[in-house]
Design an enzyme around this catalytic site. Structure first.
Site, PDB file in Angstrom:
ATOM      1  N   ARG A  90       0.547  -1.365  -0.307  1.00  6.87           N
ATOM      2  CA  ARG A  90       0.329  -0.185   0.178  1.00  6.87           C
ATOM      3  C   ARG A  90       1.003   1.129  -0.032  1.00  6.87           C
ATOM      4  O   ARG A  90       2.266   0.917   0.828  1.00  6.87           O
ATOM      5  CB  ARG A  90      -0.858  -0.454   0.831  1.00  6.87           C
ATOM      6  CG  ARG A  90      -2.332  -1.122   1.595  1.00  6.87           C
ATOM      7  CD  ARG A  90      -2.972  -0.655   0.298  1.00  6.87           C
ATOM      8  NE  ARG A  90      -4.398  -1.463   0.652  1.00  6.87           N
ATOM      9  CZ  ARG A  90      -4.250  -2.705  -0.945  1.00  6.87           C
ATOM     10  NH1 ARG A  90      -3.244  -2.858  -1.209  1.00  6.87           N
ATOM     11  NH2 ARG A  90      -5.634  -3.356  -0.090  1.00  6.87           N
TER      12      ARG A  90
ATOM     13  N   GLU B  27      -4.177   6.787  -4.819  1.00  9.68           N
ATOM     14  CA  GLU B  27      -4.344   6.251  -5.775  1.00  9.68           C
ATOM     15  C   GLU B  27      -5.567   6.731  -7.030  1.00  9.68           C
ATOM     16  O   GLU B  27      -6.589   6.758  -5.676  1.00  9.68           O
ATOM     17  CB  GLU B  27      -4.020   4.545  -5.685  1.00  9.68           C
ATOM     18  CG  GLU B  27      -3.029   4.155  -6.090  1.00  9.68           C
ATOM     19  CD  GLU B  27      -3.258   2.665  -4.888  1.00  9.68           C
ATOM     20  OE1 GLU B  27      -4.005   2.058  -5.677  1.00  9.68           O
ATOM     21  OE2 GLU B  27      -2.076   2.355  -4.665  1.00  9.68           O
TER      22      GLU B  27
ATOM     23  N   HIS C 167      -1.361  -0.286 -10.376  1.00 15.01           N
ATOM     24  CA  HIS C 167      -2.135  -1.506  -8.643  1.00 15.01           C
ATOM     25  C   HIS C 167      -2.421  -2.395  -9.729  1.00 15.01           C
ATOM     26  O   HIS C 167      -3.659  -2.481  -9.539  1.00 15.01           O
ATOM     27  CB  HIS C 167      -2.463  -0.446  -7.745  1.00 15.01           C
ATOM     28  CG  HIS C 167      -3.680  -1.242  -6.297  1.00 15.01           C
ATOM     29  ND1 HIS C 167      -4.075  -0.816  -5.682  1.00 15.01           N
ATOM     30  CD2 HIS C 167      -3.192  -2.719  -6.734  1.00 15.01           C
ATOM     31  CE1 HIS C 167      -4.248  -1.742  -4.843  1.00 15.01           C
ATOM     32  NE2 HIS C 167      -3.623  -2.721  -5.495  1.00 15.01           N
TER      33      HIS C 167
HETATM   34  C1  8YV Z   1      -6.853  -5.438  -5.281  1.00 17.19           C
HETATM   35  C2  8YV Z   1      -5.252  -5.211  -3.326  1.00 17.19           C
HETATM   36  O1  8YV Z   1      -6.778  -5.060  -6.787  1.00 17.19           O
HETATM   37  O2  8YV Z   1      -6.286  -7.447  -2.810  1.00 17.19           O
HETATM   38  C3  8YV Z   1      -5.530  -6.107  -2.328  1.00 17.19           C
HETATM   39  O3  8YV Z   1      -5.851  -6.034  -1.176  1.00 17.19           O
HETATM   40  O4  8YV Z   1      -5.088  -4.665  -3.129  1.00 17.19           O
HETATM   41  C4  8YV Z   1      -5.923  -6.000  -5.021  1.00 17.19           C
HETATM   42  O5  8YV Z   1      -5.382  -7.512  -5.430  1.00 17.19           O
HETATM   43  C5  8YV Z   1      -7.789  -4.034  -4.569  1.00 17.19           C
HETATM   44  O6  8YV Z   1      -8.181  -4.900  -3.059  1.00 17.19           O
HETATM   45  C6  8YV Z   1      -9.155  -4.599  -5.085  1.00 17.19           C
HETATM   46  O7  8YV Z   1     -10.300  -3.508  -4.962  1.00 17.19           O
END
Ligand code: 8YV
Length: 316
Positions: free
Chosen positions: A234, A263, A281
């Site tokens: 993150r 983002e 991402h």
């Molecule tokens: C996804 C992610 O794009 O799983 C996660 O924590 O960052 C990614 O796999 C995201 O969560 C989807 O909103």
């Protein structure tokens, strides 16, 4: 007898949206702030399940506006956009989608690692610009195999990254909240100590209040002008201003970033830097993995509706 009125928060994959609307009559929370407030005042008390993604989540205010909420079903392993502390306090179950995305996110980390050290994206631009033809050889890069790599957060994804790096003969160390007993990698007592002892620092720690700016200016300084930073976790885990300043001043050799603090905004200064690889991402973004995440999301919802428990709760 409990109701199972389902609220959809944010856009979701078509298969998830269609299933929750078709099988559970899910209602979508309006996008505009004004329509949302009105909707919540009128209907907030009628929902007991929210289905969302890591991108949106059920934050503090929204959770308060859903007084009868019993479950947050999150698409994504990260749930830092959901107020997990409030959920715990109110006895609200939260589920996420762990494990099914480990491979793809780890692959993304390795792709960034190889790209940044060897200058792959930058060399591709070099060829497309015609520089190979007009200017000659591409400058030498940095060897990727055999480097000392520090992994910040040796959880599910961190361990898969480490396993892949073993094939590149890398010396692996890590920092996590606690030493992990099942691995033989070297444990560093702090992010700074980890950074001081490695060539490449890979950030794989979960987001949220506990990891906010864990990689600060001092950690970046400890990594030094020959060090590289990779972040597939993150944006919040890294002090982005400190990172940008270090890159601009040549106090860091390069960075590979799949995630950012705000983002989809990417710091403007990074766009001009050839030693930085920027991704939108996409860590888990393959057909196979997103399908598996959708399946697990729906299985968690089904399970909660059927028996009040989820398969992959975030608070075990
Ligand atoms: C996804 C992610 O794009 O799983 C996660 O924590 O960052 C990614 O796999 C995201 O969560 C989807 O909103």
């Amino acid at each position: 007898m409990k109701n199972n009125a389902v609220l959809q928060v944010g856009p979701l994959m078509p298969i998830v949206q269609d299933t929750i609307a078709g099988d559970y009559g899910a209602v979508r929370l309006p996008d505009s702030a004004q329509a949302r407030d009105e909707f919540l005042r009128e209907h907030g008390a009628s929902f007991d399940i929210a289905v969302t993604s890591g991108k949106f989540g059920v934050g503090t205010e929204l959770m308060r506006a859903l007084p009868n909420l019993r479950a947050v079903i999150n698409f994504g392993v990260g749930y830092d956009t959901t107020d997990a502390a409030q959920a715990l306090e109110r006895g609200i179950t939260v589920s996420n989608t762990p494990d099914v995305l480990n491979d793809c996110v780890a692959d993304t980390a390795i792709a960034l690692y190889l790209d940044v050290l060897r200058g792959i994206s930058s060399a591709d631009r070099f060829v497309r610009r015609g520089d190979w033809l007009n200017k000659g050889n591409y400058p030498l890069a940095t060897k990727a195999s055999g480097k000392r790599v520090g992994i910040l957060g040796l959880g599910r994804i961190g361990r898969v990254i480490a396993r892949r790096l073993e094939a590149f003969d890398c010396g692996i160390s890590y920092h996590s909240r606690h030493p992990v007993t099942e691995v033989s990698y070297r444990y560093a007592a702090s992010p700074q100590e980890l950074a001081a002892g490695c060539d490449v620092l890979i950030v794989a720690a979960a987001g949220g209040p506990d990891s906010e700016k864990l990689v600060d200016a001092d950690t970046i300084a400890a990594l030094g002008p020959k060090g590289y930073l990779i972040n597939i976790a993150r944006g919040s885990v890294v002090d982005e201003d400190a990172l940008v300043s270090a890159l601009l001043a040549g106090r860091l050799a390069g960075a590979g970033l799949d995630v950012f603090a705000e983002e989809p905004k990417v710091p403007e200064d990074l766009l001009a830097l050839d030693n930085v690889v920027l991704l939108p991402h996409l860590g888990s973004g393959t057909h196979e993995t997103r399908a598996a995440m959708a399946e697990l999301t729906l299985a968690n919802l089904r399970s909660f509706v059927d028996n009040g428990t989820v398969l992959t709760p975030v608070h075990a």
